[in-house]
Design a protein around this motif. Structure first.
Motif, PDB file in Angstrom:
ATOM      1  N   UNK A  50       0.839  -1.205   0.000  1.00  3.30           N
ATOM      2  CA  UNK A  50       0.000   0.000   0.000  1.00  3.30           C
ATOM      3  C   UNK A  50       0.872   1.252   0.000  1.00  3.30           C
ATOM      4  N   UNK A  51       1.932   1.233   0.794  1.00  2.17           N
ATOM      5  CA  UNK A  51       2.832   2.390   0.860  1.00  2.17           C
ATOM      6  C   UNK A  51       3.469   2.659  -0.498  1.00  2.17           C
ATOM      7  N   UNK A  52       3.924   1.623  -1.173  1.00  2.00           N
ATOM      8  CA  UNK A  52       4.572   1.786  -2.474  1.00  2.00           C
ATOM      9  C   UNK A  52       3.578   2.295  -3.513  1.00  2.00           C
ATOM     10  N   UNK A  53       2.350   1.752  -3.505  1.00  2.00           N
ATOM     11  CA  UNK A  53       1.339   2.192  -4.464  1.00  2.00           C
ATOM     12  C   UNK A  53       1.010   3.671  -4.284  1.00  2.00           C
ATOM     13  N   UNK A  54       0.883   4.110  -3.037  1.00  2.10           N
ATOM     14  CA  UNK A  54       0.561   5.510  -2.780  1.00  2.10           C
ATOM     15  C   UNK A  54       1.711   6.426  -3.187  1.00  2.10           C
ATOM     16  N   UNK A  55       2.928   6.054  -2.815  1.00  3.37           N
ATOM     17  CA  UNK A  55       4.074   6.883  -3.170  1.00  3.37           C
ATOM     18  C   UNK A  55       4.233   6.990  -4.685  1.00  3.37           C
ATOM     19  N   UNK A  56       4.025   5.909  -5.398  1.00  4.89           N
ATOM     20  CA  UNK A  56       4.213   5.901  -6.848  1.00  4.89           C
ATOM     21  C   UNK A  56       3.162   6.717  -7.582  1.00  4.89           C
ATOM     22  N   UNK A  57       1.953   6.779  -7.039  1.00  2.00           N
ATOM     23  CA  UNK A  57       0.894   7.540  -7.702  1.00  2.00           C
ATOM     24  C   UNK A  57       1.259   9.024  -7.781  1.00  2.00           C
ATOM     25  N   UNK A  58       1.843   9.559  -6.710  1.00  2.00           N
ATOM     26  CA  UNK A  58       2.275  10.951  -6.732  1.00  2.00           C
ATOM     27  C   UNK A  58       3.547  11.151  -7.529  1.00  2.00           C
ATOM     28  N   UNK A  59       4.459  10.201  -7.466  1.00  2.00           N
ATOM     29  CA  UNK A  59       5.727  10.308  -8.197  1.00  2.00           C
ATOM     30  C   UNK A  59       5.483  10.343  -9.702  1.00  2.00           C
ATOM     31  N   UNK A  60       4.567   9.521 -10.186  1.00  4.67           N
ATOM     32  CA  UNK A  60       4.274   9.503 -11.609  1.00  4.67           C
ATOM     33  C   UNK A  60       3.658  10.799 -12.097  1.00  4.67           C
ATOM     34  N   UNK A  61       2.810  11.422 -11.278  1.00  2.00           N
ATOM     35  CA  UNK A  61       2.177  12.696 -11.660  1.00  2.00           C
ATOM     36  C   UNK A  61       3.223  13.787 -11.814  1.00  2.00           C
ATOM     37  N   UNK A  62       4.111  13.925 -10.841  1.00  2.00           N
ATOM     38  CA  UNK A  62       5.127  14.978 -10.925  1.00  2.00           C
ATOM     39  C   UNK A  62       6.049  14.754 -12.108  1.00  2.00           C
ATOM     40  N   UNK A  63       6.363  13.510 -12.396  1.00  3.22           N
ATOM     41  CA  UNK A  63       7.250  13.181 -13.503  1.00  3.22           C
ATOM     42  C   UNK A  63       6.615  13.551 -14.845  1.00  3.22           C
ATOM     43  N   UNK A  64       5.291  13.421 -14.935  1.00  7.40           N
ATOM     44  CA  UNK A  64       4.590  13.679 -16.189  1.00  7.40           C
ATOM     45  C   UNK A  64       4.314  15.157 -16.410  1.00  7.40           C
ATOM     46  N   UNK A  65       3.923  15.874 -15.349  1.00  2.98           N
ATOM     47  CA  UNK A  65       3.408  17.227 -15.524  1.00  2.98           C
ATOM     48  C   UNK A  65       4.404  18.333 -15.166  1.00  2.98           C
ATOM     49  N   UNK A  66       5.602  18.007 -14.735  1.00  2.50           N
ATOM     50  CA  UNK A  66       6.550  19.050 -14.352  1.00  2.50           C
ATOM     51  C   UNK A  66       6.877  19.971 -15.531  1.00  2.50           C
ATOM     52  N   UNK A  67       7.162  19.393 -16.689  1.00  2.00           N
ATOM     53  CA  UNK A  67       7.490  20.218 -17.855  1.00  2.00           C
ATOM     54  C   UNK A  67       6.324  21.107 -18.274  1.00  2.00           C
ATOM     55  N   UNK A  68       5.126  20.528 -18.315  1.00  3.00           N
ATOM     56  CA  UNK A  68       3.955  21.294 -18.733  1.00  3.00           C
ATOM     57  C   UNK A  68       3.664  22.412 -17.741  1.00  3.00           C
ATOM     58  N   UNK A  69       3.802  22.130 -16.457  1.00  2.00           N
ATOM     59  CA  UNK A  69       3.585  23.151 -15.429  1.00  2.00           C
ATOM     60  C   UNK A  69       4.588  24.297 -15.587  1.00  2.00           C
ATOM     61  N   UNK A  70       5.846  23.946 -15.813  1.00  2.00           N
ATOM     62  CA  UNK A  70       6.883  24.975 -15.957  1.00  2.00           C
ATOM     63  C   UNK A  70       6.615  25.863 -17.164  1.00  2.00           C
ATOM     64  N   UNK A  71       6.085  25.292 -18.231  1.00  3.70           N
ATOM     65  CA  UNK A  71       5.846  26.056 -19.451  1.00  3.70           C
ATOM     66  C   UNK A  71       4.547  26.861 -19.375  1.00  3.70           C
ATOM     67  N   UNK A  72       3.472  26.231 -18.855  1.00  2.00           N
ATOM     68  CA  UNK A  72       2.156  26.883 -18.868  1.00  2.00           C
ATOM     69  C   UNK A  72       1.975  27.879 -17.721  1.00  2.00           C
TER      70      UNK A  72
END
Length: 463
Positions: free
Chosen positions: A265-287
């Motif tokens: 459960x701990x790994x699943x929760x941590x990974x859900x947030x890690x994947x979001x930041x990895x995907x949207x960091x570039x778009x957030x920085x640009x937009x």
């Protein structure tokens, strides 16, 4: 009585004395040859371990290079959309790719841990071909769902088929107290790929566009994948007759213990947030932060670079017989709580045009969150210790595969949740006109990332 041995030696005939001396010489020569043979075997073992580490390190490029750099593609699509279908769907490609890889690993690890161990290299080559096929087909995509199918599913399955047998062999070559450190070194090389590939993909996309970029990447992945697979054979201990393994039932005693569920459960929760930041960091920085494309790409590199050190560092902390004695739950909590604070404070409080604070977030979050999976060697050691206390059998390779499966659940669930969170954040931002990240359209994503990262360390409360 003190002279009796001397009398007995003097009574020996010359022939008997020569035979006695010859026997001693032969015994000494035998011991010397044994010592030399042991030293030779030790050198060969160390050489093979070095090759295994090298091969595993090279394999991180074709397996993780695309998945860890997908934010560059996500940001590229925002200004270069030529496909049919909704552009919002591209947000799930990166998380789907990671999710498919991790979700398939429990089955692949179980398959290749003992039963099909002698097929590991063959399966890895088949995975390299499948991944290359997926990347190549994606270069001809005309609709967004083509990218989801080729990059998010087909190529991801191929990468998982490469990763699983090679990681099993790595764990078997390093079964002593340095296993977590070996995993950490491999993960460090994963982050090296994640640090270099964003600039590579940015250059290729700007020069040649999506189609040619994916064809060039296909060639690079095929060559590096083939070289790495040659260097990582299965450990001899796993290559016993298959009939023996077919007769042996897979040990499932761990399902009776609470530990596996707490960590999963701990790994699943941590990974859900890690994947979001990895995907949207570039778009957030640009937009939102209004940074240039090159600056946004630099942030993704800053995000991945700290993991090079963090993976080895947290792997070292999670190992046994070390100088700093910390429990595995404590090490996972340090990683989880550090990344949670980074997301809520540094990412959440960034303002428009503030690259400095966003760079601080990239470095700190990349360090703490990037080293989380390096603690798994220590988690498996905890599983083995618990099994030994109960006099139960355990398959360490299967356990590592299950932990990867929990990570896959987190990536997929986080990717699906991100679409709804972003839509909700867009409505909030239009009504509030906020100046900080928490008040922007990405506010719900930031809060979700911080909270899910914190829950990744909840195992410390169950200790």
């Amino acid at each position: 009585m003190t002279t009796q041995p001397a009398v007995q030696l003097r009574d020996l005939s010359p022939a008997a004395a020569r035979e006695h001396d010859s026997s001693n010489i032969m015994h000494d020569a035998f011991e010397a040859s044994q010592d030399e043979g042991s030293a030779t075997r030790a050198r060969e073992s160390n050489r093979q371990k070095a090759l295994v580490i090298l091969g595993t390190a090279i394999s991180q490029l074709p397996i993780w290079g695309f998945a860890m750099s997908y934010g560059v593609f996500q940001e590229y699509f925002s200004g270069n959309w030529t496909l049919q279908g909704s552009r919002d769907v591209t947000g799930i490609i990166g998380t789907t790719s990671n999710g498919v890889m991790y979700l398939s690993m429990p089955f692949l690890f179980a398959l290749f841990t003992k039963h099909w161990a002698h097929w590991r290299q063959t399966a890895a080559f088949a995975g390299a071909v499948l991944a290359g096929l997926g990347f190549l087909l994606s270069s001809f995509s005309t609709h967004v769902w083509h990218l989801v199918a080729t990059q998010g599913v087909i190529a991801a399955l191929g990468c998982a088929l490469m990763y699983s047998p090679m990681t099993l062999s790595l764990g078997e070559w390093f079964t002593t107290g340095n296993r977590a450190l070996a995993y950490g070194v491999a993960l460090s090389c994963k982050n090296i790929s994640g640090s270099a590939c964003p600039f590579l993909f940015r250059f290729l996309l700007e020069q040649y566009g999506l189609g040619t970029t994916m064809r060039i990447w296909t060639a690079m992945a095929a060559v590096s994948g083939a070289v790495s697979i040659f260097l990582v054979p299965a450990h001899p201990s796993s290559l016993t007759p298959t009939e023996t393994h077919r007769a042996r039932r897979m040990p499932l005693h761990f399902l009776k213990h609470r530990t596996i569920y707490v960590y999963a459960i701990a790994i699943a929760l941590q990974s859900s947030g890690y994947g979001i930041s990895q995907t949207y960091l570039n778009t957030y920085a640009h937009d939102f932060t209004m940074l240039s494309q090159n600056s946004a790409t630099l942030l993704l590199t800053l995000y991945n670079i700290p993991g090079i050190l963090a993976s080895s560092f947290f792997g070292y902390l999670a190992d046994t017989n070390k100088r700093f004695v910390l429990s595995t739950t404590t090490v996972t909590a340090i990683s989880a709580f550090g990344s949670a604070l980074s997301a809520l404070l540094f990412w959440g409080l960034t303002s428009k045009g503030n690259m400095a604070l966003l760079a601080v977030f990239s470095i700190t979050f990349g360090f703490f969150a990037g080293g989380y999976s390096a603690t798994w060697g220590g988690i498996i050691t905890d599983f083995e210790r618990e099994a030994a206390n109960g006099n139960e059998a355990i398959d360490s390779g299967l356990m590592y595969g299950l932990l990867n499966g929990a990570r896959g659940v987190g990536y997929v669930s986080g990717g699906l949740a991100s679409v709804s969170l972003l839509k909700a954040g867009t409505g909030m931002a239009l009504s509030s006109n906020g100046h900080f990240g928490l008040e922007s359209a990405y506010g719900p994503l930031i809060i979700f990332t911080g909270l899910s990262s914190a829950f990744g360390g909840w195992a410390v409360f169950w200790k």
